[in-house]
Design an enzyme around this catalytic site. Sequence first.
Site: not given
Length: 385
Positions: A11, A106
Amino acid sequence: MQTERQIIHMDQDAFFVSVETRKDPSLAGKPVIIGGTSDRGVVASCSYEARKYGIHSAMSSRMARMLCPHAMFIRGNMDEYSKASHEITDILRQHVPLIEKASIDEHYIDMTGMDRFHHTQLYAHELRKKVIKETGLPISFGLSVNKTVSKMCTNECKPNGELNVRQPEVRNFLDPLSIKKIPGLGEKTFMKLSDMGVRKIRTLSQMHPDQMNTVLGKNGLVLLQKAKGIDISPVIPYHEQKSIGTQSTFKTDTIDVASIHTLLTAMVTGIAYELRQKRKLAACITVTVRYSNFEDVTKQAVIPYTSLDSVLIHKAKELFNQVYQKRMLIRLVGVRLSNLVSGFEQIDLYSDSREQYSLYQAMDKIRSRFGEQAISLASTMNINL
């Protein structure tokens, strides 16, 4: 003996802000807010320094400015953020066996079985360093036995962190955390569980399934499984991300461009609503025209990740105008959105008009309750093709 899954969640750290900081390094370490710059605007993202003041996404710019008067406001550029997202995805895809692009910033990576060849934590560490080196953008990762726990690992070690939680450690990792940390647990559910005295994951994991089903229905059972560290959902290959679209065949072949523009508006409005209901953003739009001789001509364009009607309508009309060159009768038109990723920017958070933000939310609520035909734009009311 079943192989322990090895799921990496990568992420980006404050992604939009990081992209702006890459462009202007003087922003580093400062409270930065991305979004509408007027008092009627909305916060799309903010730096970790700004978050210390209680600022968060979807907050009004006016409130954010009150909480942190010296914050630096930047309108934002979704086109730049989309390009940076593609940069990162391209790097990761070259070095892992199975990757899912879960949102604009992400990714999930399934390395199950690959630890025979690579030590997964070391490999993830080297991959993270590669992304940072080649893009100049910070990134964190969590490594664990499923998507839920790996995502929670990432959230706990951000920013600029790495965390590996093996199967024997999962419950010790989860139990002390607030139930707010569970992905997908919203504010209303949090309040309902809090009223029952359930605030920690340990307490939630001890709830009886029947009670969870009574209080929250099927979603309650899903949350109970997550609280126990159980999640069997697979990593879905990025290239298998589906598209959504619609097409319309006319009662009689036509060259009425104005009416076709109106129809395109209605078609895009419908699939944009569907996109938001699925919490998706699209990065590609395709328009197809079928002429009266049954010849199909298609035109597509890569666009910044969006689910906003106005952006998609404008691009659809633009593509139609480019593809309709023969001045021949048209039999059918179609619109398709593809390159879908999960996304929470359901409305245009860069708009300075909070009224527009509220309008789209209100329209979506009406459609969800009474059906998609319950409300529409006035310009699409008299389509007769």
